[in-house]
Scaffold this active site. Structure first.
Site, short mmCIF file in Angstrom:
data_model
loop_
_atom_site.label_atom_id
_atom_site.label_comp_id
_atom_site.label_asym_id
_atom_site.label_seq_id
_atom_site.Cartn_x
_atom_site.Cartn_y
_atom_site.Cartn_z
CD GLU A 64 11.29 -10.96 -2.31
OE1 GLU A 64 11.66 -12.02 -2.86
OE2 GLU A 64 10.54 -10.93 -1.31
CB CYS A 128 5.60 -6.87 -4.25
SG CYS A 128 4.88 -5.88 -2.92
CG HIS A 147 8.41 -8.07 0.30
ND1 HIS A 147 8.56 -9.01 -0.70
CD2 HIS A 147 7.24 -7.43 0.05
CE1 HIS A 147 7.52 -8.94 -1.52
NE2 HIS A 147 6.71 -8.00 -1.08
#
Length: 188
Positions: A64, A128, A147
């Site tokens: 991310e 998250c 992730h």
């Protein structure tokens, strides 16, 4: 510092003798994140924090790029949601990691681990993303979020542990390179 029980595989593998690795499981609770993440930063003053979260939709290991401050409407495991629907009131809308996730992805993909790695700009506006933004805010961007897909879909815990090891090592290498450049520029 990471969340997710299968990260213990990475703990077994380690990151080398010169890296201290601390692993924590972070509950899926907004209020716990609000207290635990700052306390871990204050306790350890880490060079880098890498959060790991499970995504039932993921088919690759996903890096991310950024965390988002607004849009948190889903209830957590305690049936709680922040009234403000944001992480840090008055904080920027989005914070990017100082880690170049595209470079990490290329390095790990080229390493031949046999685990697909991709990059994303949206960690999902749930715990998250909330955890990631909070950590990015506290660290001036010295955080990362990965992730992972569910175990066996398609990777084993060992596969994911090796992938996380390669990812974190690449992140630390890139961070060290950027710090070397900064020190070099300040020395002239």
């Amino acid at each position: 510092m990471m969340c997710l029980s299968n990260v213990w595989e990475l703990k077994k593998l380690g990151l080398g003798h010169d890296v201290d690795l601390y692993v924590y499981e972070v509950p899926v609770e907004y209020q716990t994140v609000q207290s635990l993440v700052p306390s871990l930063w204050n306790q350890y003053h880490p060079q880098l924090v890498v959060h790991v979260g499970l995504s039932g939709m993921a088919t690759t290991v996903t890096l991310e790029k950024c965390g988002h401050n607004y849009g948190y409407k889903g209830l957590d495991n305690c049936s709680f949601c922040p009234d403000s629907q944001c992480c840090i009131e008055g904080g920027p809308d989005c914070i990017d990691s100082v880690i170049d996730m595209d470079s990490v992805c290329k390095r790990v993909s080229a390493s031949g681990l046999g685990v697909a790695v991709s990059v994303s700009k949206d960690a999902g506006r749930y715990l998250c993303d909330y955890t990631y933004y909070t950590s990015l805010y506290l660290s001036q961007g010295r955080s990362a979020f990965v992730h992972v897909p569910p175990l066996g879909k398609p990777y084993s815990g060992e596969d994911l542990g090796r992938a996380l090891q390669a990812i974190v090592q690449a992140m630390l290498d890139l961070l060290a390179q950027s710090e070397d450049k900064i020190h070099c520029q300040h020395g002239h």
